[in-house]
Scaffold this motif. Structure first.
Motif, PDB file in Angstrom:
ATOM      1  N   GLU A 282      27.127  25.152   7.432  1.00  0.00           N
ATOM      2  CA  GLU A 282      25.812  25.283   8.070  1.00  0.00           C
ATOM      3  C   GLU A 282      24.807  24.316   7.461  1.00  0.00           C
ATOM      4  O   GLU A 282      24.006  23.696   8.159  1.00  0.00           O
ATOM      5  CB  GLU A 282      25.317  26.729   7.903  1.00  0.00           C
ATOM      6  N   GLU A 283      24.863  24.142   6.156  1.00  0.00           N
ATOM      7  CA  GLU A 283      23.940  23.220   5.498  1.00  0.00           C
ATOM      8  C   GLU A 283      24.205  21.786   5.926  1.00  0.00           C
ATOM      9  O   GLU A 283      23.281  21.020   6.177  1.00  0.00           O
ATOM     10  CB  GLU A 283      24.069  23.351   3.982  1.00  0.00           C
ATOM     11  N   GLN A 284      25.470  21.423   6.042  1.00  0.00           N
ATOM     12  CA  GLN A 284      25.803  20.064   6.460  1.00  0.00           C
ATOM     13  C   GLN A 284      25.366  19.821   7.898  1.00  0.00           C
ATOM     14  O   GLN A 284      24.886  18.738   8.238  1.00  0.00           O
ATOM     15  CB  GLN A 284      27.305  19.827   6.305  1.00  0.00           C
ATOM     16  N   ARG A 285      25.490  20.838   8.752  1.00  0.00           N
ATOM     17  CA  ARG A 285      25.064  20.707  10.144  1.00  0.00           C
ATOM     18  C   ARG A 285      23.560  20.486  10.248  1.00  0.00           C
ATOM     19  O   ARG A 285      23.085  19.674  11.039  1.00  0.00           O
ATOM     20  CB  ARG A 285      25.460  21.966  10.930  1.00  0.00           C
ATOM     21  N   VAL A 286      22.794  21.201   9.421  1.00  0.00           N
ATOM     22  CA  VAL A 286      21.335  21.098   9.459  1.00  0.00           C
ATOM     23  C   VAL A 286      20.848  19.810   8.808  1.00  0.00           C
ATOM     24  O   VAL A 286      19.943  19.146   9.316  1.00  0.00           O
ATOM     25  CB  VAL A 286      20.705  22.332   8.767  1.00  0.00           C
ATOM     26  N   HIS A 287      21.458  19.435   7.690  1.00  0.00           N
ATOM     27  CA  HIS A 287      20.977  18.289   6.928  1.00  0.00           C
ATOM     28  C   HIS A 287      21.531  16.955   7.428  1.00  0.00           C
ATOM     29  O   HIS A 287      20.982  15.904   7.092  1.00  0.00           O
ATOM     30  CB  HIS A 287      21.327  18.463   5.447  1.00  0.00           C
ATOM     31  N   SER A 288      22.606  17.002   8.211  1.00  0.00           N
ATOM     32  CA  SER A 288      23.209  15.758   8.709  1.00  0.00           C
ATOM     33  C   SER A 288      23.481  15.861  10.210  1.00  0.00           C
ATOM     34  O   SER A 288      24.630  15.747  10.656  1.00  0.00           O
ATOM     35  CB  SER A 288      24.510  15.458   7.960  1.00  0.00           C
ATOM     36  N   PRO A 289      22.438  16.096  11.013  1.00  0.00           N
ATOM     37  CA  PRO A 289      22.647  16.184  12.461  1.00  0.00           C
ATOM     38  C   PRO A 289      22.947  14.804  13.033  1.00  0.00           C
ATOM     39  O   PRO A 289      22.668  13.784  12.396  1.00  0.00           O
ATOM     40  CB  PRO A 289      21.305  16.714  12.976  1.00  0.00           C
ATOM     41  N   PRO A 290      23.535  14.730  14.230  1.00  0.00           N
ATOM     42  CA  PRO A 290      23.782  13.428  14.852  1.00  0.00           C
ATOM     43  C   PRO A 290      22.488  12.630  14.972  1.00  0.00           C
ATOM     44  O   PRO A 290      21.442  13.161  15.362  1.00  0.00           O
ATOM     45  CB  PRO A 290      24.350  13.792  16.223  1.00  0.00           C
ATOM     46  N   ALA A 291      22.556  11.352  14.642  1.00  0.00           N
ATOM     47  CA  ALA A 291      21.357  10.510  14.662  1.00  0.00           C
ATOM     48  C   ALA A 291      20.834  10.292  16.068  1.00  0.00           C
ATOM     49  O   ALA A 291      19.663   9.954  16.256  1.00  0.00           O
ATOM     50  CB  ALA A 291      21.662   9.167  14.005  1.00  0.00           C
ATOM     51  N   SER A 292      21.679  10.498  17.093  1.00  0.00           N
ATOM     52  CA  SER A 292      21.212  10.378  18.460  1.00  0.00           C
ATOM     53  C   SER A 292      20.325  11.541  18.858  1.00  0.00           C
ATOM     54  O   SER A 292      19.606  11.469  19.859  1.00  0.00           O
ATOM     55  CB  SER A 292      22.402  10.291  19.416  1.00  0.00           C
ATOM     56  N   LEU A 293      20.366  12.614  18.087  1.00  0.00           N
ATOM     57  CA  LEU A 293      19.512  13.775  18.327  1.00  0.00           C
ATOM     58  C   LEU A 293      18.337  13.799  17.353  1.00  0.00           C
ATOM     59  O   LEU A 293      17.211  14.078  17.732  1.00  0.00           O
ATOM     60  CB  LEU A 293      20.327  15.057  18.186  1.00  0.00           C
ATOM     61  N   VAL A 294      18.634  13.563  16.085  1.00  0.00           N
ATOM     62  CA  VAL A 294      17.602  13.549  15.038  1.00  0.00           C
ATOM     63  C   VAL A 294      17.738  12.221  14.297  1.00  0.00           C
ATOM     64  O   VAL A 294      18.522  12.094  13.351  1.00  0.00           O
ATOM     65  CB  VAL A 294      17.765  14.738  14.065  1.00  0.00           C
ATOM     66  N   PRO A 295      17.000  11.202  14.710  1.00  0.00           N
ATOM     67  CA  PRO A 295      17.131   9.886  14.059  1.00  0.00           C
ATOM     68  C   PRO A 295      16.622   9.927  12.627  1.00  0.00           C
ATOM     69  O   PRO A 295      15.855  10.818  12.248  1.00  0.00           O
ATOM     70  CB  PRO A 295      16.261   8.979  14.933  1.00  0.00           C
ATOM     71  N   ARG A 296      17.036   8.937  11.839  1.00  0.00           N
ATOM     72  CA  ARG A 296      16.526   8.774  10.478  1.00  0.00           C
ATOM     73  C   ARG A 296      15.424   7.711  10.516  1.00  0.00           C
ATOM     74  O   ARG A 296      15.528   6.720  11.250  1.00  0.00           O
ATOM     75  CB  ARG A 296      17.625   8.326   9.527  1.00  0.00           C
ATOM     76  N   LEU A 297      14.401   7.926   9.712  1.00  0.00           N
ATOM     77  CA  LEU A 297      13.303   6.967   9.624  1.00  0.00           C
ATOM     78  C   LEU A 297      13.083   6.636   8.158  1.00  0.00           C
ATOM     79  O   LEU A 297      12.699   7.497   7.367  1.00  0.00           O
ATOM     80  CB  LEU A 297      12.032   7.558  10.251  1.00  0.00           C
ATOM     81  N   HIS A 298      13.363   5.382   7.788  1.00  0.00           N
ATOM     82  CA  HIS A 298      13.246   4.940   6.398  1.00  0.00           C
ATOM     83  C   HIS A 298      11.836   4.383   6.196  1.00  0.00           C
ATOM     84  O   HIS A 298      11.491   3.323   6.712  1.00  0.00           O
ATOM     85  CB  HIS A 298      14.312   3.889   6.084  1.00  0.00           C
TER      86      HIS A 298
END
Length: 636
Positions: free
Chosen positions: A289-305
């Motif tokens: 569950e933690e991995q699902r929340v913290h590493s969602p697909p980037a097409s759904l939750v993008p990363r912003l550096h």
């Protein structure tokens, strides 16, 4: 010097160029120079309007690894993570070993030499960010570019084509809208709503009449953890590389950073959550569950550096993004017009409140109130208003809220039905299984207007959750704080939320001021009268009201020694004849009213005239409450 096209479309190229140039210069400080470069570029005239916004542009239209901006709300903070700041790789063409920069990236290229002594491990902090909760429709529409019309032009990305089912949580019938409308604007939060039963896994679309999974016990696997029911829009994982201690939970910020939507991240997220692909050294330490929340697909939750960020002193797009002190020309022109705008707004509110000019006066004071400091645990400046005597016909409170919503940048309507009180999660709660903070409806940005509709109260029994929710509302009103639930303990989070309570009788919740609505419209004509009050003034007038309310909240205020002495003398004189006629609490309220009255007139210091006016309207309000108490007994 990189061109505009380079630093916006290929910021990683700029960073890697500086990194490569630094290899021959020990202690070159290239990282600070890279950040300074982007800050300097963004200071150029209208430069911020050239950068595409994640708030306005659908994700599949944004170029991967380009510079984007995001006006957002920090909903959660994850644990720090390690990454390879520099690593050695083999050049595929020359087969030579090359030192690469790993900063501002989620995925490295192939051919990494993990055994190299040149590998540098660094640390970064991750924040989970969502759109500002409860943004009003006008704010969503006008905020395109925040402080100016965006000149950024985007085209569908040809270098990145995410899988169809991963592009969005929205159902397929939203796809056409996604191409042309801001992501959150497609279904703005429009006001009164009640939660219904939670939607199942097959229905991922959030509707206005539904409570999201973050508000009810059952959690959807596709939950974006927005604080408010019915909200839609982009969320992102914000990667911060330095000075992350300056980022606070529940803070509204505008971030400029490098967009990362690598398909590799989505591929990794699709693997079995028990695998260790994302973190070979410690993957088995994360639950599924933690991995699902913290590493969602980037097409759904993008990363912003993040390259640059600034806190938002307000989220009103009609005001300059800079502080008022930094924009003296705007401030002086606005102050000169505030008294006239106040008179127009007062006339409009008098019409809305059934001809009650005194209630309209107090409504203006409430809307410009703001917690400006704290003395020990006491928040100074708050002014929670209980407007009692609200008609229960023709949906008066709902119409009233929609008018407030048109005037303030962020707001939320909470109907205090028995179902809402017993079922909604108002207070955020720590989920230790997923290692995240589950959002609650009281997790709001500063200066959000919270409209509590107590006229929705009904007979019934509050359960344990309902009692907790009512207690949380009382603490919010009295102390401007919310105690987040961490299971074994509570953690106090200060807030700055304007609470307006609309009720039929006296509210069961505390308030700083109560005034009973005194309708000037005959009862048989009320329904017909209310049918017309939702009609707003002209757009230009509305914008003046919106600017006026935001500016009044941001003004500084002071009291001279001379006026302070005059107030003290007045207090002594008022208590001479009848010591019971006025208490220290009454004096405090009058001082708050005088402060808000001054600010509403564009005056940054208390004058003798404003003090006398504050005393007068307080006398009228108290007289009205006493008269009503005599008529209705203990029910004012």
């Amino acid at each position: 010097m990189p061109s505009t096209h380079d630093w916006i479309n290929d910021p990683l190229g700029v960073v890697e160029g500086m990194f490569a140039a630094s290899q021959n210069t020990p202690n070159s400080g290239w990282e600070a120079k890279a950040v300074a470069f982007f800050k300097d570029r963004l200071k150029e005239k209208d430069a911020h309007t050239w950068v595409p916004s994640l708030n306005d542009v659908p994700l599949h239209y944004l170029k991967p690894n380009s510079l984007v901006k995001f006006r957002c709300f920090i909903q959660d903070m994850f644990d720090p993570e390690f990454y390879m700041g520099a690593y050695e790789a083999v050049d595929p063409s020359t087969k030579a070993k090359v030192l690469r920069c790993g900063k501002y990236k989620d995925v490295t290229e192939c051919g990494v030499n993990f055994n190299s002594r040149n590998t540098v491990t660094a640390e970064r902090q991750t924040f989970y960010c969502v759109p500002i909760p409860g943004e009003s429709p006008f704010s969503l529409i006008l905020s395109h570019g925040y402080g100016g019309s965006s000149q950024a032009r985007v085209v569908p990305s040809t270098s990145y084509a995410p899988k169809r089912q991963k592009r969005s949580y929205e159902e397929e019938d939203d796809d056409d809208d996604m191409d042309t409308q801001p992501q959150k604007q497609r279904e703005p939060h429009t006001g009164p709503q009640t939660p219904t039963e939670p939607h199942g896994n097959g229905d991922c679309k959030r509707r206005e009449t539904e409570a999201p999974s973050s508000q009810v016990a059952a959690a959807s696997p596709l939950d974006l953890n927005f604080p408010l029911p019915g909200e839609k829009g982009p969320s992102c994982l914000l990667k911060v590389y330095e000075e992350w201690d300056g980022f606070k939970l529940n803070e509204a910020v505008e971030v400029y950073g490098i967009l990362s939507v690598s398909p590799a991240l989505s591929a990794l997220a699709d693997e079995d959550a028990s695998s260790s692909l994302l973190d070979p050294a410690g993957g088995d330490m994360e639950t599924a569950e933690e991995q699902r929340v913290h590493s969602p697909p980037a097409s759904l939750v993008p990363r912003l550096h993040m390259l640059h960020a600034k806190p938002l002193p307000h989220n009103n797009p009609l005001l300059p993004a800079a502080t008022l002190e930094d924009n003296s020309a705007f401030l002086s022109s606005t102050l000169s017009e505030m008294a006239a705008i106040r008179a127009e707004l007062l006339a409009y509110f008098t019409h809305v409140l059934l001809g009650d000019a005194l209630a309209a006066e107090y409504l203006v004071l409430h809307l410009v109130s703001n917690v400006y400091t704290r003395r020990d645990v006491l928040p100074l400046g708050k002014f929670t208003l209980n407007l009692s005597g609200c008609p229960t016909i023709a949906s008066f409170t709902e119409r009233f809220y929609r008018i407030i919503q048109q005037l303030v940048p962020s707001s939320y309507y909470l109907g205090m039905t028995l179902q809402n009180m017993n079922q909604m999660r108002l207070v955020p709660k720590k989920d230790y299984v997923a290692n995240r903070l589950q959002s609650g409806a009281l997790q709001l940005a500063r200066n959000t207007s919270l409209f509590l509709d107590e006229s929705q109260l009904e007979q019934g029994q509050l359960d344990t959750a309902g009692v907790r929710n009512v207690t949380a509302l009382g603490n919010l009103i009295s102390w401007q704080k919310v105690d987040y639930d961490f299971n074994y303990h509570q953690m106090e989070f200060p807030c700055n939320i304007n609470v307006l309570i609309a009720s039929e009788g006296r509210s069961l919740l505390p308030s700083d001021c109560q005034i009973r609505l005194q309708s000037q419209v005959a009862l048989p004509d009320v329904e017909e009268y209310l049918g017309g009050i939702h009609v707003p003034p002209q757009a230009s007038q509305l914008n003046k009201f919106r600017m006026y309310l935001s500016v009044a909240r941001l003004l500084d205020y002071s009291i001279s020694d001379e006026v302070t002495k005059s107030v003290e003398d007045d207090f002594v004189d008022m208590r001479k004849d009848d010591p019971q006629s006025i208490s220290a609490e009454d004096l405090h309220r009058m001082l708050v009213v005088a402060r808000l009255l001054s600010l509403s007139l564009g005056q940054t210091s208390l004058s003798r005239d404003s003090w006398l006016r504050a005393k007068h309207i307080e006398m009228l309000r108290r007289s009205r409450m006493e008269q009503n108490k005599c008529v209705n007994g203990n029910e004012p």
